[in-house]
Write a protein that holds these residues in place. Structure first.
Motif, PDB file in Angstrom:
ATOM      1  N   LYS A 117       0.823  -1.230   0.000  1.00  0.00           N
ATOM      2  CA  LYS A 117       0.000   0.000   0.000  1.00  0.00           C
ATOM      3  C   LYS A 117       0.846   1.264   0.000  1.00  0.00           C
ATOM      4  N   THR A 118       2.142   1.130   0.316  1.00  0.00           N
ATOM      5  CA  THR A 118       3.019   2.302   0.316  1.00  0.00           C
ATOM      6  C   THR A 118       4.313   1.992  -0.418  1.00  0.00           C
ATOM      7  N   GLU A 119       4.946   3.047  -0.870  1.00  0.00           N
ATOM      8  CA  GLU A 119       6.242   2.883  -1.550  1.00  0.00           C
ATOM      9  C   GLU A 119       7.306   2.399  -0.569  1.00  0.00           C
ATOM     10  N   VAL A 120       7.167   2.800   0.688  1.00  0.00           N
ATOM     11  CA  VAL A 120       8.126   2.361   1.713  1.00  0.00           C
ATOM     12  C   VAL A 120       8.097   0.831   1.841  1.00  0.00           C
ATOM     13  N   ALA A 146      11.544  -5.322  -1.447  1.00  0.00           N
ATOM     14  CA  ALA A 146      12.632  -5.538  -2.405  1.00  0.00           C
ATOM     15  C   ALA A 146      13.974  -5.668  -1.688  1.00  0.00           C
ATOM     16  N   GLY A 147      14.160  -4.856  -0.635  1.00  0.00           N
ATOM     17  CA  GLY A 147      15.413  -4.925   0.121  1.00  0.00           C
ATOM     18  C   GLY A 147      15.597  -6.249   0.835  1.00  0.00           C
TER      19      GLY A 147
END
Length: 698
Positions: free
Chosen positions: A557-560, A566-567
């Protein structure tokens, strides 16, 4: 019998022709008779030959001593007579070997102890037209069996059979299934062909005695050879004759045992037919499935408690805990439970746990496969209603029996006086805590278990997600998809089995794969087909790993959260790649170091230790890097770190001629073991953290 407990009925309209020996059965009986006769003829010829040689040696020995009265002729004559007598002793020494029936791990019960069980067994033997057991025993395991005190004389006189019942088996069955299993055993009671088992058992003891049980004979002939050079000559002649006899016996052993094992498989089919006639085909099929799962859970529980002994803990009562394992198995595989709290199995266990589709009819197997038994039972097709109460209702003072047999499991273990006996609630708390700690979220259905996530280009997957089909999580994590890694692993095992068939087991002529029969000459072709299919499954697994990442990434829901996900993948892929190198370093050095536990010459020991030192030139710097890495260091406790530091601080000398330094070997094992354990724990926790984070995004 307890009036509240119904005795399971016989199937309606059962025809006695069902329990008549089949044509295949009769053929195996004739073959077994032929093999036994082959042994008897071979042995008689050996005995007559040894007797003839002994007589000839004695004749010449006496003649030489009488006609040429000198010291050397006395020695020569004595050597001849002694050699002949020892050869004769070799072929009859089995008669002086005493054997005793091993009752360890078994507890005898009487009708006074267990009146309801005895009444149940008495009614069952009447239905099966079988004799009542001479004695009845309980054991701890998941098994039931017929045995008798087999001796040399049991080949000639009738021997009454004993019945053994494993409480692990009782724990896994309802009353109807218990009746079916007992009826199977009484099918063996009624088989005259079991007599051949006594013959083969005793003839095998003769062969084993003549082939391998020769320590006393070896000492005797060595003492004989040390008397004089002439004695040594005739001892050598004696040994060469014995070796010739042994070569013949090895060939007879193969014929005798292969033939009897073929008969044993037919005896199992016949005993199943008796069980179907008395209790119903459906009950016997169900008991086979339940017994398999009961054994799986029993073995898992044994392994669990073996690991707990190091923490000074043991099971207070094994059997409620085995039941809990059965229920855990049921929940894990989405199985319903019946009135007895036992799993309801609609398919075979192989379908539940991703079993092999490769079936080899091994000539050295005493039992047919469960699949073959099931097909045979379903062909009989006798159905009875099920009495679903647990088989424990047939036993008086069941808990006391459970405690006694649990104690028997620890009889040979060296336990501390203050060892803690853990009850059911304590077991459940610890067992499920360990499962939660050492497993991934159940939503993944075991898909990620015991493997790394296939690495892929994360940036490419983010930029170009259209290459992945847009489907929901239920479709991505379908039962079929989640079974892909297990299927690939099973195929790998099947390929290894076929490799053995191709290179080693030349005695196996046919095998089945996916229900199709093949000749052994086609094993390479089938292996190639399996390998092609396995590679396809591995490719699908790689694509599914990538699809799951994209699904969860798109649902952030967020880019964070997208960056975090991904990290976590990047970090895991990095450490997975490093772990491959770590496992290679570990396996390479351990494959060499393990040789120190074998007997070697001093020269080979020095060579082995030097090879270990060469491996340590790479391993020790790598361990330094590992413990300096903060991510990995967090998975090493203080005691483990001290053991690693102690190993790294010195070049340990593992061998001071003429003996090993056991302290140094212990330091090596602790240091290297803690290093690879830290690598495994780090990767597991990184993957678990990633998967838990993924789950939280959906």
């Amino acid at each position: 019998m307890n009036p509240a407990l119904s005795f399971p009925p016989m199937p309606a309209g059962a025809n006695e022709s069902i329990i008549k020996p089949s044509l295949s059965f009769k053929k195996q009986v004739y073959r077994c008779v032929g093999a036994i006769l082959l042994f008897i003829i071979t042995y008689v010829l050996m005995f007559v030959g040894a007797l003839a040689i002994a007589v000839v040696f004695a004749y010449f020995g006496i003649t030489i001593m009488e006609s040429l009265s000198s010291f050397i002729t006395l020695i020569l004559g004595g050597a001849l007579i002694g050699s002949g007598l020892m050869l004769l002793f070799f072929v009859i020494k089995f008669l002086f070997k005493r054997t005793r029936t091993d009752y360890s791990g078994m507890m005898e019960i009487t009708e006074q102890d267990q009146p309801q069980l005895f009444e149940f067994i008495r009614q069952l033997t009447a239905e099966a037209k079988a004799p009542f057991p001479k004695r009845m025993f309980l054991s701890a395991d998941v098994n039931a069996g017929v045995f008798y005190n087999s001796s040399f004389w049991s080949m000639f006189f009738p021997v009454k059979k004993n019945l053994k019942i494993g409480l692990g088996l009782v724990n896994s069955l309802n009353v109807s299934e218990f009746k079916a299993v007992m009826a199977h055993e009484f099918g063996h009671f009624s088989q005259r062909s079991m007599k051949f088992g006594s013959y083969v058992y005793n003839l095998n003891k003769v062969i084993h005695n003549m082939l391998y049980d020769n320590d006393r004979y070896g000492r005797l002939i060595n003492s004989f050879a040390r008397m004089h050079a002439l004695f040594r000559l005739f001892a050598w002649i004696n040994i060469k004759i014995v070796e010739g006899m042994q070569q013949i016996l090895k060939g007879v052993y193969v014929v005798l045992n292969k033939t009897y094992l073929g008969l044993s498989r037919q005896m199992e089919f016949h005993a199943d037919a008796v069980a179907a006639y008395v209790s119903g085909s459906n009950q016997m099929v169900s008991s086979l499935q339940r017994t398999n799962i009961g054994q799986l859970c029993y073995t898992g529980l044994i392994n669990y408690w073996n690991t707990q002994l190091g923490d000074n803990k043991r099971s207070a009562n094994f059997y409620p805990q085995q039941l809990e394992m059965l229920r855990h198995f049921s929940r894990k595989h989405n199985l319903l439970l019946d009135d007895a709290g036992l799993p309801v199995i609609t398919n075979g266990i192989a379908d539940l746990i991703g079993g092999s589709q490769l079936v080899i009819n091994d000539q050295w197997s005493s039992h047919p496969s469960n699949d073959d038994r099931t097909i045979s039972l379903e062909r009989i097709n006798l159905i009875t209603p099920t009495v679903t109460e647990p088989a424990w209702l047939l036993f008086k003072n069941a808990e006391q029996l459970q405690l006694q047999l649990t104690d028997s499991l620890y009889a040979s273990a060296k336990l501390d006086n203050d060892i803690a006996a853990v009850d059911l609630e304590g077991f459940k708390a610890d067992f499920y805590s360990a499962i939660d700690k050492n497993s991934f979220n159940s939503i993944y259905k075991g898909y990620y278990d015991e493997r790394g996530i296939n690495a892929f280009d994360i940036d490419e997957a983010i930029i170009n997600p259209v290459a992945i089909p847009s489907v929901g999580i239920d479709e991505l994590l379908s039962d079929t998809n989640c079974s892909l890694p297990r299927t690939a692993e099973t195929m790998q095992q099947d390929m290894a089995t076929l490799d053995t068939l191709i290179d080693v087991r030349k005695d196996i002529k046919t095998f089945d794969y996916k229900g199709v029969k093949y000749k052994s000459t086609e094993a390479q072709t089938v292996r190639n087909l399996i390998e092609k299919e396995r590679l396809h499954i591995l490719k699908n697994t790689e694509e599914l790993d990538k699809s799951l990442f994209i699904y969860y990434y798109k649902n952030c829901k967020t880019e964070v959260n997208q960056q975090l996900l991904a990290g976590k993948y990047r970090n895991l892929f990095k450490y997975q790649a490093e772990a491959i190198k770590d496992y290679d370093l570990y396996n390479n050095i351990m494959s060499v170091f393990s040789k120190v536990y074998n007997s070697m010459t001093a020269e080979n020991i020095h060579s082995t230790v030097n090879t270990v030192y060469n491996h340590e030139q790479q391993l020790k710097p790598r361990i330094q890097e590992i413990i300096a890495d903060e991510e990995t260091r967090s998975h090493i406790n203080e005691d483990e770190l001290k053991a690693i530091d102690k190993y790294l601080k010195s070049k340990w000398v593992y061998y001071y001629e003429p003996s090993y330094d056991n302290e140094a070997i212990g330091i090596f094992n602790a240091g290297v073991g803690n290093y690879i354990s830290a690598v495994a724990k780090r990767n597991f926790e990184l993957k678990k953290d990633l998967l838990n984070f993924q789950t939280s995004l959906a």
